[in-house]
Scaffold this motif. Structure first.
Motif, PDB file in Angstrom:
ATOM      1  N   ASP A 171       1.388  -0.852   0.083  1.00 48.01           N
ATOM      2  CA  ASP A 171       0.273  -0.211  -0.413  1.00 48.01           C
ATOM      3  C   ASP A 171       0.532   1.037   0.392  1.00 48.01           C
ATOM      4  N   TYR A 172       1.900   0.619  -0.555  1.00 50.16           N
ATOM      5  CA  TYR A 172       3.579   2.768  -0.375  1.00 50.16           C
ATOM      6  C   TYR A 172       2.872   3.327  -1.152  1.00 50.16           C
ATOM      7  N   PHE A 173       1.746   3.444  -1.920  1.00 49.69           N
ATOM      8  CA  PHE A 173       0.664   4.665  -2.999  1.00 49.69           C
ATOM      9  C   PHE A 173      -0.102   5.295  -2.268  1.00 49.69           C
ATOM     10  N   HIS A 174      -0.940   3.984  -1.630  1.00 51.40           N
ATOM     11  CA  HIS A 174      -2.225   4.949  -0.609  1.00 51.40           C
ATOM     12  C   HIS A 174      -1.520   5.644   0.756  1.00 51.40           C
ATOM     13  N   THR A 175      -2.108   7.109   0.166  1.00 48.10           N
ATOM     14  CA  THR A 175      -1.137   7.430   1.551  1.00 48.10           C
ATOM     15  C   THR A 175      -1.911   8.265   2.502  1.00 48.10           C
ATOM     16  N   GLY A 176      -1.511   8.775   3.841  1.00 45.17           N
ATOM     17  CA  GLY A 176      -2.615   8.910   4.708  1.00 45.17           C
ATOM     18  C   GLY A 176      -2.935   8.308   5.770  1.00 45.17           C
ATOM     19  N   LYS A 177      -3.721   8.592   6.715  1.00 43.80           N
ATOM     20  CA  LYS A 177      -4.065   7.014   7.574  1.00 43.80           C
ATOM     21  C   LYS A 177      -2.989   6.658   8.146  1.00 43.80           C
ATOM     22  N   ARG A 178      -2.854   6.007   8.912  1.00 40.31           N
ATOM     23  CA  ARG A 178      -2.149   3.939   9.541  1.00 40.31           C
ATOM     24  C   ARG A 178      -2.590   4.219  11.341  1.00 40.31           C
ATOM     25  N   VAL A 179      -3.147   3.285  12.123  1.00 36.72           N
ATOM     26  CA  VAL A 179      -4.008   2.863  13.325  1.00 36.72           C
ATOM     27  C   VAL A 179      -2.448   2.069  13.481  1.00 36.72           C
ATOM     28  N   GLU A 180      -1.513   2.451  14.265  1.00 35.62           N
ATOM     29  CA  GLU A 180      -0.065   1.325  14.305  1.00 35.62           C
ATOM     30  C   GLU A 180      -0.048   0.853  16.335  1.00 35.62           C
ATOM     31  N   PRO A 181       0.448  -0.416  16.514  1.00 34.84           N
ATOM     32  CA  PRO A 181       0.619  -0.848  17.204  1.00 34.84           C
ATOM     33  C   PRO A 181       1.842  -0.540  18.293  1.00 34.84           C
ATOM     34  N   TRP A 182       2.141   0.353  19.760  1.00 32.28           N
ATOM     35  CA  TRP A 182       3.161   0.954  20.025  1.00 32.28           C
ATOM     36  C   TRP A 182       3.538   0.820  21.201  1.00 32.28           C
ATOM     37  N   ILE A 183       3.731  -0.053  22.111  1.00 31.82           N
ATOM     38  CA  ILE A 183       3.992  -0.229  23.719  1.00 31.82           C
ATOM     39  C   ILE A 183       2.623  -0.805  23.780  1.00 31.82           C
ATOM     40  N   ASP A 184       2.369  -1.436  23.503  1.00 26.40           N
ATOM     41  CA  ASP A 184       0.439  -1.807  23.942  1.00 26.40           C
ATOM     42  C   ASP A 184      -0.230  -0.736  23.469  1.00 26.40           C
ATOM     43  N   LYS A 185      -0.390   0.582  23.254  1.00 28.07           N
ATOM     44  CA  LYS A 185      -1.541   0.962  22.599  1.00 28.07           C
ATOM     45  C   LYS A 185      -1.488   1.555  21.442  1.00 28.07           C
ATOM     46  N   GLU A 186      -2.517   2.315  21.161  1.00 25.96           N
ATOM     47  CA  GLU A 186      -2.738   2.721  18.579  1.00 25.96           C
ATOM     48  C   GLU A 186      -2.404   3.584  18.846  1.00 25.96           C
ATOM     49  N   VAL A 187      -1.739   4.214  18.250  1.00 24.67           N
ATOM     50  CA  VAL A 187      -1.418   5.774  17.832  1.00 24.67           C
ATOM     51  C   VAL A 187      -1.460   6.053  15.953  1.00 24.67           C
ATOM     52  N   ILE A 188      -1.855   7.261  15.741  1.00 22.26           N
ATOM     53  CA  ILE A 188      -2.003   7.174  14.572  1.00 22.26           C
ATOM     54  C   ILE A 188      -1.114   8.068  14.211  1.00 22.26           C
ATOM     55  N   LYS A 189      -0.459   7.257  12.545  1.00 20.44           N
ATOM     56  CA  LYS A 189       0.537   8.210  11.901  1.00 20.44           C
ATOM     57  C   LYS A 189       0.172   8.565  10.499  1.00 20.44           C
ATOM     58  N   TYR A 190       0.710   9.294   9.743  1.00 20.04           N
ATOM     59  CA  TYR A 190       0.323   9.562   7.806  1.00 20.04           C
ATOM     60  C   TYR A 190       1.799   8.838   7.392  1.00 20.04           C
ATOM     61  N   HIS A 191       0.779   8.561   6.669  1.00 12.64           N
ATOM     62  CA  HIS A 191       2.322   7.640   5.604  1.00 12.64           C
ATOM     63  C   HIS A 191       2.294   8.836   4.484  1.00 12.64           C
ATOM     64  N   ARG A 192       2.945   8.893   4.099  1.00  9.29           N
ATOM     65  CA  ARG A 192       3.511   9.940   3.046  1.00  9.29           C
ATOM     66  C   ARG A 192       4.461   9.893   1.777  1.00  9.29           C
ATOM     67  N   THR A 193       4.522   8.667   0.704  1.00 11.96           N
ATOM     68  CA  THR A 193       6.029   9.249  -0.177  1.00 11.96           C
ATOM     69  C   THR A 193       6.993   9.319   0.006  1.00 11.96           C
ATOM     70  N   ILE A 194       8.163   9.288  -0.475  1.00 16.25           N
ATOM     71  CA  ILE A 194       8.864  10.450  -0.266  1.00 16.25           C
ATOM     72  C   ILE A 194       9.227  11.180  -1.629  1.00 16.25           C
ATOM     73  N   GLU A 195       8.513  11.133  -2.089  1.00 19.12           N
ATOM     74  CA  GLU A 195       8.186  11.961  -3.589  1.00 19.12           C
ATOM     75  C   GLU A 195       7.635  12.798  -2.069  1.00 19.12           C
ATOM     76  N   GLU A 196       6.602  12.460  -1.942  1.00 20.05           N
ATOM     77  CA  GLU A 196       5.083  13.792  -1.635  1.00 20.05           C
ATOM     78  C   GLU A 196       5.284  14.398  -0.215  1.00 20.05           C
ATOM     79  N   TYR A 197       6.941  14.030   0.758  1.00 20.00           N
ATOM     80  CA  TYR A 197       7.486  15.020   1.355  1.00 20.00           C
ATOM     81  C   TYR A 197       8.786  16.158   1.154  1.00 20.00           C
ATOM     82  N   PHE A 198       9.123  15.436  -0.204  1.00 20.88           N
ATOM     83  CA  PHE A 198       9.668  16.146  -1.335  1.00 20.88           C
ATOM     84  C   PHE A 198       9.119  17.057  -1.663  1.00 20.88           C
TER      85      PHE A 198
END
Length: 243
Positions: A171-198
């Motif tokens: 799902d690399y080119f499907h950018t946007g919200k991700r919910v990731e497990p981290w230290i027994d919690k769920e945190v919201i991050k936002y995926h972007r491609t390298i090109e989008e950051y640039f």
């Protein structure tokens, strides 16, 4: 419960566990990301530095010891703010309790703006990059790190809590919200491609000087097996930009 931005650090149990992990000597942040970040930041003597998502400000204390004239942090977690103020007591510094997205950036104030692994928690990045640009002096620098997009693209690997030897990239080119497990919690991050950051940096007016993926350095590892494992996939992506 899903945590957005810095709110997860105000869960006291998580906060305690996070600091224990984050500040250990062998943390990937310390032995993989930080050496490259310091190269890009360079000399901070007599400079005014802004740190977005400053956390406990241990990094800020290090910059002050290296001659930074004034260090200012922006942090959304009250637990982190209190820890940062304690870390920097009696130094020429200021910590602001505010999210990065809602903070009122002053114009042409800083020689450098830095951010370590906070940008990928921001949903609307375009206005933030523009405000960072306006807050820098002419020829000022913006240096920041994010979790590498290969990792933020899919959270399937993160669902495996064991010591991973393989990673799923999907799902690399499907950018946007991700919910990731981290230290027994769920945190919201936002995926972007390298090109989008640039492209977002360019649209804000920045000149992009360097893009780094933090190849691990054997001399920073006490365990050779861990070094070999970390050579398999990038954990971090760094940008160095100039106004």
């Amino acid at each position: 419960m899903r945590y957005k931005g810095a709110s997860v650090y105000d869960d006291n149990e998580f906060f305690k566990d996070y600091l224990k992990r984050r500040n250990r000597k062998e943390s990937p942040n310390n032995i993989i990301e930080k050496p490259v970040l310091m190269e890009l930041i360079g000399d901070v003597k007599e400079e005014k530095v802004l740190d977005l998502g400053c956390g406990d400000a241990i990094f800020g204390l290090e910059l002050i010891k290296q001659g930074c004239d004034f260090y200012e942090g922006v942090e959304g977690s009250l637990n982190m703010v209190e820890k940062a103020i304690s870390t920097l007591k009696n130094s020429n510094s200021k910590i602001n309790h505010c999210s990065i997205e809602t903070w009122n950036f002053p114009d042409e104030e800083y020689d450098k703006v830095v951010s370590r692994l906070a940008i990928h928690y921001i949903e609307e990045l375009r206005p933030v990059f523009k405000q960072v640009y306006e807050s820098l002096k002419i020829n000022g620098q913006f240096i920041f790190s994010v979790q590498h997009p290969i990792l933020t693209a899919s959270v399937k690997s993160a669902n495996n809590s064991s010591l991973r030897t393989d990673w799923i990239v999907d799902d690399y080119f499907h950018t946007g919200k991700r919910v990731e497990p981290w230290i027994d919690k769920e945190v919201i991050k936002y995926h972007r491609t390298i090109e989008e950051y640039f492209l977002l940096l360019k649209s804000a007016g920045f000149k992009i000087d360097e893009i780094r993926e933090c190849q691990p350095r054997a001399e920073n590892f006490q365990n050779n097996e861990e070094y070999i494992r970390r050579m398999r996939i990038p954990l971090f992506l760094l940008f160095s930009c100039t106004k």
